[in-house]
Design an enzyme around this catalytic site. Structure first.
Site, mmCIF file in Angstrom:
data_model
loop_
_atom_site.group_PDB
_atom_site.id
_atom_site.type_symbol
_atom_site.label_atom_id
_atom_site.label_comp_id
_atom_site.label_asym_id
_atom_site.label_seq_id
_atom_site.Cartn_x
_atom_site.Cartn_y
_atom_site.Cartn_z
ATOM 1 N N LYS A 112 0.830 -1.210 0.000
ATOM 2 C CA LYS A 112 0.000 0.000 0.000
ATOM 3 C C LYS A 112 0.871 1.269 0.000
ATOM 4 O O LYS A 112 0.438 2.315 -0.466
ATOM 5 C CB LYS A 112 -0.922 0.039 1.225
ATOM 6 C CG LYS A 112 -1.805 -1.175 1.427
ATOM 7 C CD LYS A 112 -2.917 -1.267 0.403
ATOM 8 C CE LYS A 112 -3.986 -2.269 0.804
ATOM 9 N NZ LYS A 112 -3.541 -3.663 0.823
HETATM 10 C C1 LIG Z 1 -4.137 -4.802 0.418
HETATM 11 C C2 LIG Z 1 -3.294 -6.015 0.352
HETATM 12 C C3 LIG Z 1 -3.553 -7.018 -0.597
HETATM 13 C C4 LIG Z 1 -4.714 -6.952 -1.551
HETATM 14 O O1 LIG Z 1 -4.538 -5.953 -2.530
HETATM 15 P P1 LIG Z 1 -5.796 -5.407 -3.338
HETATM 16 O O2 LIG Z 1 -5.279 -4.262 -4.120
HETATM 17 O O3 LIG Z 1 -6.802 -4.988 -2.311
HETATM 18 O O4 LIG Z 1 -6.286 -6.520 -4.181
HETATM 19 C C5 LIG Z 1 -2.692 -8.113 -0.634
HETATM 20 N N1 LIG Z 1 -1.671 -8.228 0.237
HETATM 21 C C6 LIG Z 1 -1.400 -7.292 1.149
HETATM 22 C C7 LIG Z 1 -0.270 -7.490 2.098
HETATM 23 C C8 LIG Z 1 -2.199 -6.155 1.237
HETATM 24 O O5 LIG Z 1 -1.925 -5.220 2.156
#
Ligand SMILES: *Cc1c(COP(=O)(O)O)cnc(C)c1O
Length: 496
Positions: A112
């Site tokens: 993120k």
């Molecule tokens: C948010 C997240 C995901 C999922 O990603 P999306 O964009 O919501 O599909 C997968 N792994 C981790 C560690 C995340 O923080």
């Protein structure tokens, strides 16, 4: 000429990139999409001489056309700096026969950070550009990782406040500790008694509440979103798909034009959708493999063409993927429907009223580049252990869902193309589950003690962010019911 954006549900609502980023969600409830996909025309040899920031500019300038070069470069330079513990920003590592694209080297140890380190800068510049004087209130629901990444991105950013809701019993120890220790007078963190979908629905409800908006306006506030529904989250994620292709080329693992696959651990469908956007821009991607955990609503969707959220919500060891309503899928639905806003609106309405929808055979044809797969908690753990024992490389529980699906795909298909597993979190962030998977007994409760054990067995040093939360004090301890979310916002903003 500016590239414009409109709602997935209504093509007459047309805005610039900066306006789309400011608004987050379109007023009709739809998501902003670009009216066309710009093509990446820079020769690969030129791209291969660029570092991550230069490449980011090369890609983002095609989408954020109402930002000046100076503004955009400034946003990029402020985002991808020493907050990342490696100058590569997104290192690509070869392990066994696949490549891992490590997207967890930012401030909060999960992918993120790739988008949320730049979003606050895109947003504050957008406000200035559009003569907004109201204070911007970021309202966010998190399944664990978005919350902290948004908090650290927006903490003490002038002209903004940020409020984060997370499922009280649905995040890891490290995730919770990271959030409740957040500094900055403009930050507010609230646990809700419910799951992530409850939090996300609650936030959407507040966004759509016109009375609430009026009250906010009167007090000099306006909402925006840091959730992956904001196009300002999606676009920066396109960069690392292109970056990893360029890296493979630079390392002579592929030649110009060779196709590659990506396997993406998926929840809200934001990450993998950025891969789809990269493909639409001309990046030679063969398959986008969507990996789910036991909440395999997307796997079923790719199998049957039916999206059905009417099912039990499962808590897994990959909590950031515990999601039944993948918000960003709406953008894909719009694109595979041939940019048909009416069809998208109809299907999204069906999702709200009946909890499901079915796409047409034509739309299914347009899904050709996607493959769905899933891994249970047991399969995920076995994969962590196997990769560790065979190679010494330690992966987190989310990445392991993708690694497990990747192995199945390679074994079951004839696809021999180079494959990149998108690695979304540091194993340190989910140390307890990782140690358990590897077979450690008597794992201590304290996350820092867990980190020390992980350090002993893995090549990766303890990240600075872990050292920080180890010493930090708890600053947020509010917990509320699902139907109290609006009241909590009013209280924090003092607009009751
Ligand atoms: C948010 C997240 C995901 C999922 O990603 P999306 O964009 O919501 O599909 C997968 N792994 C981790 C560690 C995340 O923080």
């Amino acid at each position: 000429m500016n590239l414009m954006y409109h709602s997935t549900r209504e093509s007459s609502i047309m805005v610039t990139a900066s306006q789309a980023i400011l608004q987050g969600l379109s007023p009709d409830g739809g998501l902003f999409v670009p009216t066309r996909f710009p093509k990446l025309t820079t020769p690969i040899d030129e791209l291969s001489r660029m570092d991550y920031r230069e490449l980011a500019y090369e890609v983002l300038k095609l989408y954020l056309t109402d930002y000046t070069e100076e503004e955009l470069r400034d946003c990029i330079n402020k985002a991808y700096d020493e907050k990342f513990d490696t100058a590569d920003i997104a290192p690509l590592k070869k392990v066994g026969q696949v490549y891992y694209l490590e997207l967890f080297h930012g401030a909060t140890l999960a992918f993120k950070d790739m988008a949320l380190s730049i979003l606050p800068h895109l947003l504050t510049k957008a406000a200035k550009k559009n003569n907004i004087t109201d204070e911007i209130v970021i309202l966010t629901a998190t399944s664990g990782d978005t919350g902290k990444a948004a908090l650290s991105g927006f903490a003490d950013v002038e002209g903004t406040k940020i409020i984060v809701f997370y499922p009280k019993d649905g995040v890891s120890r490290v995730q919770e500790k990271q959030m409740v220790t957040q500094k900055g007078d403009n930050t507010h963190v609230i646990g809700i008694r419910g799951n992530f979908d409850n939090a996300q629905t609650g936030v959407k409800k507040i966004f759509g509440d016109r009375e609430f908006e009026k009250k906010m306006k009167k007090a000099g506030y306006r909402f925006s979103s840091a959730n992956s529904i904001n196009i300002g989250r999606l676009l920066p994620q396109i960069v690392y798909y292109i970056y990893s292709y360029v890296e493979l080329y630079r390392k002579k693992e592929i030649q110009e034009g060779d196709k590659i696959n990506f396997v993406v651990p998926t929840g809200n469908f934001g990450n993998i959708l950025a891969g789809y956007y990269a493909k639409q821009m001309g990046l030679p991607i063969d398959k986008l493999i969507c990996a789910s955990n036991d909440n395999k609503v997307l796997f079923d969707f790719f199998q049957t063409g039916v999206y059905n959220r009417n099912r039990e919500f499962v808590l897994t060891i990959s909590p950031s993927m515990d999601i039944l309503i993948s918000s960003n899928l709406e953008r894909l639905i719009y694109h595979i429907a041939g940019n048909d806003t009416d069809k998208t609106a109809e299907l999204m309405d069906s999702l709200i009223t009946r909890g499901q929808y079915e796409i047409t055979p034509n739309m299914r044809k347009n899904l050709e580049s996607f493959v769905g797969g899933y891994a249970t908690d047991d399969e995920t753990k076995i994969t962590i252990r196997k990769i560790y024992e065979e190679t010494g490389y330690v992966i987190d529980t989310h990445t392991a869902v993708a690694a497990s699906v990747c192995e199945d795909y390679i074994n079951e298909s004839n696809n021999k193309l180079k494959t990149v597993v998108v690695s979304t979190a540091s194993p340190y962030k989910f140390a307890e589950s990782v140690l358990d998977a590897i077979g450690k007994k008597d794992i201590p409760e304290d996350e820092y003690e867990q980190a020390k054990i992980l350090r002993e067995i893995s090549a990766a040093p303890i990240p600075g962010a872990m050292e920080e939360i180890h010493l930090a004090t708890i600053r947020h301890n509010t917990v509320c019911e699902i139907d109290e979310m609006g009241a909590e916002v009013e209280k924090f903003l003092k607009i009751i």
